[in-house]
Design a protein around this motif. Structure first.
Motif, PDB file in Angstrom:
ATOM      1  N   MET A  21      16.392  67.962  77.552  1.00 17.92           N
ATOM      2  CA  MET A  21      17.802  67.595  77.490  1.00 17.92           C
ATOM      3  C   MET A  21      18.188  66.742  78.687  1.00 17.92           C
ATOM      4  O   MET A  21      18.892  65.726  78.546  1.00 17.92           O
ATOM      5  N   LEU A  22      17.730  67.126  79.872  1.00 17.54           N
ATOM      6  CA  LEU A  22      18.041  66.360  81.076  1.00 17.54           C
ATOM      7  C   LEU A  22      17.462  64.961  80.988  1.00 17.54           C
ATOM      8  O   LEU A  22      18.088  63.989  81.429  1.00 17.54           O
ATOM      9  N   ALA A  23      16.268  64.830  80.401  1.00 10.16           N
ATOM     10  CA  ALA A  23      15.647  63.510  80.260  1.00 10.16           C
ATOM     11  C   ALA A  23      16.509  62.592  79.392  1.00 10.16           C
ATOM     12  O   ALA A  23      16.668  61.404  79.698  1.00 10.16           O
ATOM     13  N   VAL A  24      17.073  63.133  78.302  1.00 14.58           N
ATOM     14  CA  VAL A  24      17.939  62.326  77.433  1.00 14.58           C
ATOM     15  C   VAL A  24      19.202  61.905  78.171  1.00 14.58           C
ATOM     16  O   VAL A  24      19.616  60.738  78.122  1.00 14.58           O
ATOM     17  N   TYR A  82      36.696  68.890  72.427  1.00 16.76           N
ATOM     18  CA  TYR A  82      35.977  68.740  71.165  1.00 16.76           C
ATOM     19  C   TYR A  82      34.475  68.991  71.276  1.00 16.76           C
ATOM     20  O   TYR A  82      33.767  68.943  70.280  1.00 16.76           O
ATOM     21  N   GLY A  83      33.995  69.241  72.479  1.00 13.75           N
ATOM     22  CA  GLY A  83      32.579  69.547  72.656  1.00 13.75           C
ATOM     23  C   GLY A  83      31.830  68.396  73.282  1.00 13.75           C
ATOM     24  O   GLY A  83      31.910  67.258  72.822  1.00 13.75           O
ATOM     25  N   LYS A  84      31.111  68.703  74.377  1.00 15.04           N
ATOM     26  CA  LYS A  84      30.407  67.652  75.111  1.00 15.04           C
ATOM     27  C   LYS A  84      29.293  67.015  74.281  1.00 15.04           C
ATOM     28  O   LYS A  84      29.096  65.806  74.299  1.00 15.04           O
ATOM     29  N   ARG A  85      28.550  67.842  73.527  1.00 16.08           N
ATOM     30  CA  ARG A  85      27.442  67.314  72.735  1.00 16.08           C
ATOM     31  C   ARG A  85      27.929  66.331  71.681  1.00 16.08           C
ATOM     32  O   ARG A  85      27.383  65.237  71.532  1.00 16.08           O
ATOM     33  N   LYS A  86      28.965  66.728  70.953  1.00 10.70           N
ATOM     34  CA  LYS A  86      29.499  65.877  69.888  1.00 10.70           C
ATOM     35  C   LYS A  86      30.019  64.555  70.449  1.00 10.70           C
ATOM     36  O   LYS A  86      29.749  63.470  69.912  1.00 10.70           O
ATOM     37  N   VAL A 117      34.480  47.529  73.825  1.00 11.92           N
ATOM     38  CA  VAL A 117      34.158  48.757  73.092  1.00 11.92           C
ATOM     39  C   VAL A 117      32.955  49.455  73.730  1.00 11.92           C
ATOM     40  O   VAL A 117      32.904  50.696  73.792  1.00 11.92           O
ATOM     41  N   THR A 118      31.984  48.680  74.214  1.00  7.99           N
ATOM     42  CA  THR A 118      30.845  49.286  74.898  1.00  7.99           C
ATOM     43  C   THR A 118      31.305  50.018  76.155  1.00  7.99           C
ATOM     44  O   THR A 118      30.831  51.122  76.458  1.00  7.99           O
ATOM     45  N   GLY A 119      32.229  49.419  76.906  1.00 11.71           N
ATOM     46  CA  GLY A 119      32.781  50.086  78.075  1.00 11.71           C
ATOM     47  C   GLY A 119      33.532  51.349  77.699  1.00 11.71           C
ATOM     48  O   GLY A 119      33.440  52.371  78.390  1.00 11.71           O
ATOM     49  N   ALA A 120      34.280  51.300  76.599  1.00 11.34           N
ATOM     50  CA  ALA A 120      34.990  52.487  76.125  1.00 11.34           C
ATOM     51  C   ALA A 120      34.008  53.586  75.739  1.00 11.34           C
ATOM     52  O   ALA A 120      34.225  54.773  76.045  1.00 11.34           O
ATOM     53  N   ALA A 121      32.920  53.215  75.077  1.00 12.67           N
ATOM     54  CA  ALA A 121      31.910  54.209  74.705  1.00 12.67           C
ATOM     55  C   ALA A 121      31.297  54.849  75.951  1.00 12.67           C
ATOM     56  O   ALA A 121      31.084  56.067  76.001  1.00 12.67           O
ATOM     57  N   ALA A 122      31.022  54.031  76.965  1.00  9.55           N
ATOM     58  CA  ALA A 122      30.471  54.565  78.211  1.00  9.55           C
ATOM     59  C   ALA A 122      31.458  55.511  78.882  1.00  9.55           C
ATOM     60  O   ALA A 122      31.066  56.490  79.524  1.00  9.55           O
ATOM     61  N   ALA A 123      32.762  55.222  78.743  1.00  5.51           N
ATOM     62  CA  ALA A 123      33.792  56.068  79.349  1.00  5.51           C
ATOM     63  C   ALA A 123      33.820  57.458  78.727  1.00  5.51           C
ATOM     64  O   ALA A 123      34.235  58.424  79.375  1.00  5.51           O
ATOM     65  N   PHE A 124      33.409  57.592  77.475  1.00  2.00           N
ATOM     66  CA  PHE A 124      33.320  58.901  76.838  1.00  2.00           C
ATOM     67  C   PHE A 124      31.936  59.522  77.059  1.00  2.00           C
ATOM     68  O   PHE A 124      31.807  60.734  77.229  1.00  2.00           O
ATOM     69  N   MET A 125      30.901  58.703  77.054  1.00  2.00           N
ATOM     70  CA  MET A 125      29.536  59.192  77.168  1.00  2.00           C
ATOM     71  C   MET A 125      29.230  59.732  78.569  1.00  2.00           C
ATOM     72  O   MET A 125      28.586  60.784  78.718  1.00  2.00           O
ATOM     73  N   THR A 126      29.688  59.040  79.612  1.00  2.00           N
ATOM     74  CA  THR A 126      29.313  59.413  80.976  1.00  2.00           C
ATOM     75  C   THR A 126      29.867  60.770  81.397  1.00  2.00           C
ATOM     76  O   THR A 126      29.095  61.624  81.857  1.00  2.00           O
ATOM     77  N   PRO A 127      31.179  61.037  81.296  1.00  2.00           N
ATOM     78  CA  PRO A 127      31.647  62.369  81.702  1.00  2.00           C
ATOM     79  C   PRO A 127      31.119  63.479  80.804  1.00  2.00           C
ATOM     80  O   PRO A 127      30.888  64.596  81.273  1.00  2.00           O
ATOM     81  N   ALA A 128      30.895  63.185  79.515  1.00  3.88           N
ATOM     82  CA  ALA A 128      30.333  64.204  78.629  1.00  3.88           C
ATOM     83  C   ALA A 128      28.919  64.561  79.052  1.00  3.88           C
ATOM     84  O   ALA A 128      28.525  65.739  79.043  1.00  3.88           O
ATOM     85  N   GLY A 129      28.136  63.549  79.460  1.00  4.24           N
ATOM     86  CA  GLY A 129      26.768  63.802  79.912  1.00  4.24           C
ATOM     87  C   GLY A 129      26.722  64.635  81.169  1.00  4.24           C
ATOM     88  O   GLY A 129      25.958  65.610  81.266  1.00  4.24           O
ATOM     89  N   LEU A 130      27.538  64.279  82.159  1.00  3.86           N
ATOM     90  CA  LEU A 130      27.560  65.042  83.405  1.00  3.86           C
ATOM     91  C   LEU A 130      28.087  66.456  83.157  1.00  3.86           C
ATOM     92  O   LEU A 130      27.598  67.429  83.740  1.00  3.86           O
ATOM     93  N   ALA A 131      29.090  66.591  82.288  1.00  2.00           N
ATOM     94  CA  ALA A 131      29.631  67.915  81.978  1.00  2.00           C
ATOM     95  C   ALA A 131      28.609  68.778  81.234  1.00  2.00           C
ATOM     96  O   ALA A 131      28.585  70.000  81.400  1.00  2.00           O
ATOM     97  N   VAL A 196      21.681  70.659  73.646  1.00  2.00           N
ATOM     98  CA  VAL A 196      22.375  71.857  73.202  1.00  2.00           C
ATOM     99  C   VAL A 196      23.560  72.074  74.125  1.00  2.00           C
ATOM    100  O   VAL A 196      23.635  71.504  75.210  1.00  2.00           O
ATOM    101  N   GLU A 197      24.507  72.896  73.688  1.00  2.00           N
ATOM    102  CA  GLU A 197      25.710  73.117  74.478  1.00  2.00           C
ATOM    103  C   GLU A 197      26.106  74.576  74.437  1.00  2.00           C
ATOM    104  O   GLU A 197      26.081  75.205  73.369  1.00  2.00           O
ATOM    105  N   ASN A 198      26.452  75.100  75.578  1.00  2.00           N
ATOM    106  CA  ASN A 198      26.984  76.452  75.671  1.00  2.00           C
ATOM    107  C   ASN A 198      28.420  76.433  75.146  1.00  2.00           C
ATOM    108  O   ASN A 198      29.283  75.801  75.739  1.00  2.00           O
TER     109      ASN A 198
END
Length: 478
Positions: A21-24, A82-86, A117-131, A196-198
């Protein structure tokens, strides 16, 4: 799908599932860093083929920064609810699709749309990944190691992206967009299986704060846009003042909305965490100094010394040593000295690196600038990861996305502010001069901004230095 993090228990070592998971997640943040850096190298080739004006070319870069910085906090809060994984996987899919659109662009508007739109996607992807990391790895040794590996990968992505961009641009600038599509597809397939997500880390489903989301996003977008316009303020001062004023009004409206909302987008009480506030200020100054320095070095090497863009990117590759040192050396130093002391070491190396570069001359060789790049590589190795850890320590699990969004927003705004500050100071210092010696002196004056920013950051972070005596306390100290 399992709903609990695949970790080993007492040993502090990651299990195979956790490592996968960390590798992804590391692959995604590396991709984001590479994507941002590659485009800068490819801009001349894009202009040559599509015939874009300087204004449009600049807007292609700004579109990504505006969307990234403006939507980061919203992305973090959406991940909490809404869930970090989703959120992570959805954002990665959008990133893939619109990066591909950029590769097929034949007009400027297509590039602008793709980058926004790519920047917007990164704005959702980055904090979700760290979280996902913060919510899946127990606080302490395991989480520190995971975050340090993640943060080191992020900073290395930007450093190595300059070189990768140079190589891909030599083949064709469209590969700067197509290469991320291939990598994104691989990560998406792997992420569906490995992430996976707790479920305890997901905030209770609640009525979404639409008014807060709209005002926050507008305030952030206008503030980011104002920062990108600072270097042009002398020509369009009224417009810059207007956007700054509109941003201030929206910020005030957002605060009032959040104070009265039953389900706020951002709980203002999170700022009672002194370590969170301190680390976010440090993050802004740390990245602002580096991005300003990079801008200065690019002008110095290419316009004054006559180096090519690829030679310039190779000159800065030494800074990418953090890709190796951050996951291997930094965890050991954090375990021994604590996050606070390690961050101070990173700031100290940065101050020294920028100060040494003040001696740049028209006859400098690569050997003369090598000490600065080595020091900055050490600075990123020690500073970036521990700053990220401090920003999320002690925060409730259901607000990890918000805390992650805050620190990443600070990194982005710091970058925009640093670029604008050195550009404005350099322009003011140059005045009407245009000789090589006058331009060199203007660059030296602008370089004082990174030196001052890191010195101030060092002072701010010194207030949070851990006074714990035992190693377990130091591991969690901010």
């Amino acid at each position: 799908m399992s709903t609990s993090p695949p970790l080993t228990a007492e040993s502090g070592r990651m299990g195979a599932g956790a490592a996968g998971m960390l590798a992804v997640l590391c692959g995604a943040i590396f991709l984001e860093g590479v994507d941002a850096a590659m485009l800068n190298i490819a801009l001349p080739s894009i202009r040559a083929e599509l015939g874009l004006s300087t204004t449009t070319l600049s807007a292609v870069v700004s579109a990504y920064v505006l969307a990234y910085a403006g939507l980061m906090l919203l992305g973090g809060r959406v991940a909490d609810i809404y869930g970090k994984r989703k959120v992570f996987l959805t954002a990665l899919a959008v990133f893939l699709l619109f990066s591909g659109l950029g590769g097929f662009a034949t007009e400027g508007w297509m590039l602008l749309t793709a980058r926004f739109v790519t920047g917007a996607a990164a704005a959702f992807m980055t904090p979700a990944g760290l979280a996902l990391i913060s919510g899946s790895f127990p606080e302490g040794l395991q989480r520190n190691r995971a975050v340090l590996i993640y943060a080191g990968t992020a900073s290395a992505g930007f450093s190595l992206g300059l070189v990768i961009g140079g190589l891909l641009s030599a083949v064709g600038w469209r590969w700067v967009f197509f290469a991320p599509v291939i990598v994104s597809a691989i990560l998406l397939v792997a992420g569906l299986k490995l992430i996976v997500e707790n479920k305890e880390s997901i905030a209770p489903r609640q009525r979404f704060d639409i008014a807060g989301a709209v005002t926050l996003t507008g305030a952030m977008l206008l503030a980011a846009y104002t920062l990108t316009r600072l270097e042009h303020a002398t020509g369009e001062l009224s417009w810059t003042i207007a956007t700054a004023g509109a941003s201030a009004v929206l910020w005030l409206a957002f605060i009032l909305i959040e104070r009265t909302s039953r389900a706020p987008l951002m709980r203002l009480g999170i700022f009672r965490s002194a370590s969170l506030v301190r680390s976010n200020l440090g993050a802004m100054l740390f990245t602002g100094a580096f991005f300003g320095f990079q801008f200065i070095v690019s002008l110095y090497l290419q316009e004054l010394l006559g180096w090519s863009a690829f030679e310039t990117s190779l000159a800065l590759i030494v800074i990418g040593m953090d890709a190796i040192l951050a996951p291997l050396l930094t965890p050991l130093l954090v375990e021994r000295f604590g996050n606070g002391r390690v961050v101070l070491g990173g700031f100290a190396f940065a101050v020294a690196g920028y100060a040494l570069f003040l001696g740049m001359g028209l006859d400098w060789t690569y050997a003369a600038m090598l000490p600065s790049t080595i020091l900055l590589g050490l600075a990123f190795s020690l500073g970036y990861g521990p700053l990220t850890i401090i920003a999320t320590e002690g925060i409730a699990e259901n607000e990890q996305g918000l805390a992650s969004g805050l620190v990443n927003t600070s990194f982005q705004f710091g970058a925009a502010l640093g670029l604008s500050a050195v550009s404005a100071v350099g322009t003011l210092a140059l005045g009407d001069g245009d000789s090589p010696s006058e331009r060199l002196e203007a660059l030296r004056t602008a370089l004082l901004i990174p030196v001052a920013a890191t010195a101030i950051g060092m002072i701010i972070m010194s207030f949070g230095r851990s006074r714990c005596a035992d190693a377990s306390c130091r591991l969690q100290a901010g």
